[in-house]
Design a protein around this motif. Structure first.
Motif, PDB file in Angstrom:
ATOM      1  N   HIS A   1      -8.989  -4.635   3.521  1.00 51.23           N
ATOM      2  CA  HIS A   1      -8.835  -3.348   2.845  1.00 51.23           C
ATOM      3  C   HIS A   1      -7.581  -3.257   1.983  1.00 51.23           C
ATOM      4  O   HIS A   1      -7.458  -2.343   1.176  1.00 51.23           O
TER       5      HIS A   1
ATOM      6  N   ARG B   1      -5.093   5.264   2.488  1.00 55.12           N
ATOM      7  CA  ARG B   1      -5.201   4.044   1.696  1.00 55.12           C
ATOM      8  C   ARG B   1      -5.399   4.364   0.222  1.00 55.12           C
ATOM      9  O   ARG B   1      -5.912   5.422  -0.131  1.00 55.12           O
TER      10      ARG B   1
ATOM     11  N   VAL C   1       0.829  -1.202   0.000  1.00 54.07           N
ATOM     12  CA  VAL C   1       0.000   0.000   0.000  1.00 54.07           C
ATOM     13  C   VAL C   1       0.864   1.252   0.000  1.00 54.07           C
ATOM     14  O   VAL C   1       0.615   2.208  -0.743  1.00 54.07           O
TER      15      VAL C   1
END
Length: 343
Positions: free
Chosen positions: A122, A244, A94
């Motif tokens: 996620h 994110r 990420v």
């Protein structure tokens, strides 16, 4: 540069071998066959799983196998932990802007439940589960996700994963953490073999600055919230965290504040953007771009701060008092900037 990562789940990111063996032995027992120990299962199991069950349960329909497998798989998906270094790599992925998806032969509902139980859902743009032949499905995934093969790697722990990577024309990465030994993995001639996921970030390289958000939160009395965390050598700072992929900075700020303090905030204003390159106070090597805000607590009449496991304690203090505390440098600079603007 590898921008996209297709991960197998079982044995690559999650250690579900015990649960899978329990379910498999449930299937075998239901049909009157002898159960297997761990080593026998690892020696015999292969993908596509349809071929494995044709060998051990000849003449038994796949529908019957699936029914019994789902019946005997442990209902508590928290018994399936992440493998060592998996979470750390996902965070790296990420932070460096990689797109990550899961392609697994395990039932999709199992993969999603295990990912949810481990708090990693996620990290993934998509989860493809229940895939019988990944060598075929990889083409569908690349097309649907608009991923170029030359920018993509397939990471798995079985020969079938390596074969799928080769079928898709992507970099094939074998990890020796799961169902098959290195000797078996080498039969499919992977492009890369790694002992575990701790080395994958070194292979990919290209660590980019990490964008983060944080707010100096005020209550109705003009006091600000500070939290003390081990990540910053037990110095005091503000609540916040990483943005994110696909998330706006404002959404990230509200989410991180809620996760770390349990507070809802309003009246959010951007104060400054800080370069934070290799901060000496931080627990590890890092390069952050810090988006710093001010905000006020919503529902200030009854403030209840609930810290997560990232912080040790919190306090509400006036800004002039805060400047006399052991602050991390970015927080000190933020408070000084806010104080200057209030003069």
């Amino acid at each position: 540069m590898i921008r996209n990562l297709i991960f197998d789940w079982s044995g690559t990111l999650a250690d579900d071998l015990a649960a899978v063996l329990t379910a498999t032995n449930g299937v075998l027992g239901h049909h009157g066959r002898a159960v297997m120990d761990r080593e026998e299962f690892r020696r015999l199991f292969r993908l596509p799983y349809t071929e494995f069950y044709q060998d051990v349960l000849p003449g038994i329909s796949l529908e019957s196998v699936k029914e019994q497998y789902m019946k005997h798989f442990p209902s508590d998906h928290s018994v399936v932990p992440m493998l060592p270094f998996a979470r750390e790599f996902l965070e790296f992925g990420v932070a460096t802007g990689r797109r990550m998806v899961v392609m697994s032969s395990a039932p999709e509902e199992h993969v999603r439940a295990q990912a949810e139980a481990n708090g990693v859902t996620h990290f993934f743009e998509a989860i493809w589960g229940g895939i019988i032949d990944k060598r075929i499905a990889v083409h569908e995934l690349l097309a649907e996700m608009k991923m170029r093969p030359e920018d993509t790697a397939f990471v798995g722990d079985m020969r079938h994963d390596i074969d799928a990577g080769k079928a898709g024309g992507v970099l094939s990465v074998a990890v020796a953490t799961g169902y098959e030994s290195v000797a078996l993995l080498m039969e499919s001639v992977p492009d890369v073999v790694l002992p575990d996921l701790s080395k994958l970030s070194l292979l990919l390289g290209g660590a980019l600055p990490v964008a983060t958000v944080g707010a100096l939160i005020f209550d109705s009395k003009g006091k600000v919230l500070l939290v003390r965390t081990h990540k910053w050598q037990n110095r005091w700072g503000i609540a916040g965290g990483k943005i994110r992929r696909g998330e706006s900075a404002m959404d990230a700020l509200h989410r991180e504040t809620m996760e770390e303090t349990g507070l809802e905030i309003g009246d959010v204003e951007l104060v400054m953007v800080q370069d934070c390159i290799e901060p000496e106070e931080f627990e590890s090597s890092a390069h952050f771009v810090l988006l710093n805000y001010t905000a006020t607590v919503v529902g200030d009449d009854d403030i209840e701060v609930t810290l997560n496991d990232e912080a040790e304690e919190f306090c509400w203090v006036l800004m002039e008092e805060a400047l006399n505390m052991d602050l991390n440098k970015p927080t000190r600079w933020l408070i000084e900037e806010v104080a200057q603007k209030k003069r």
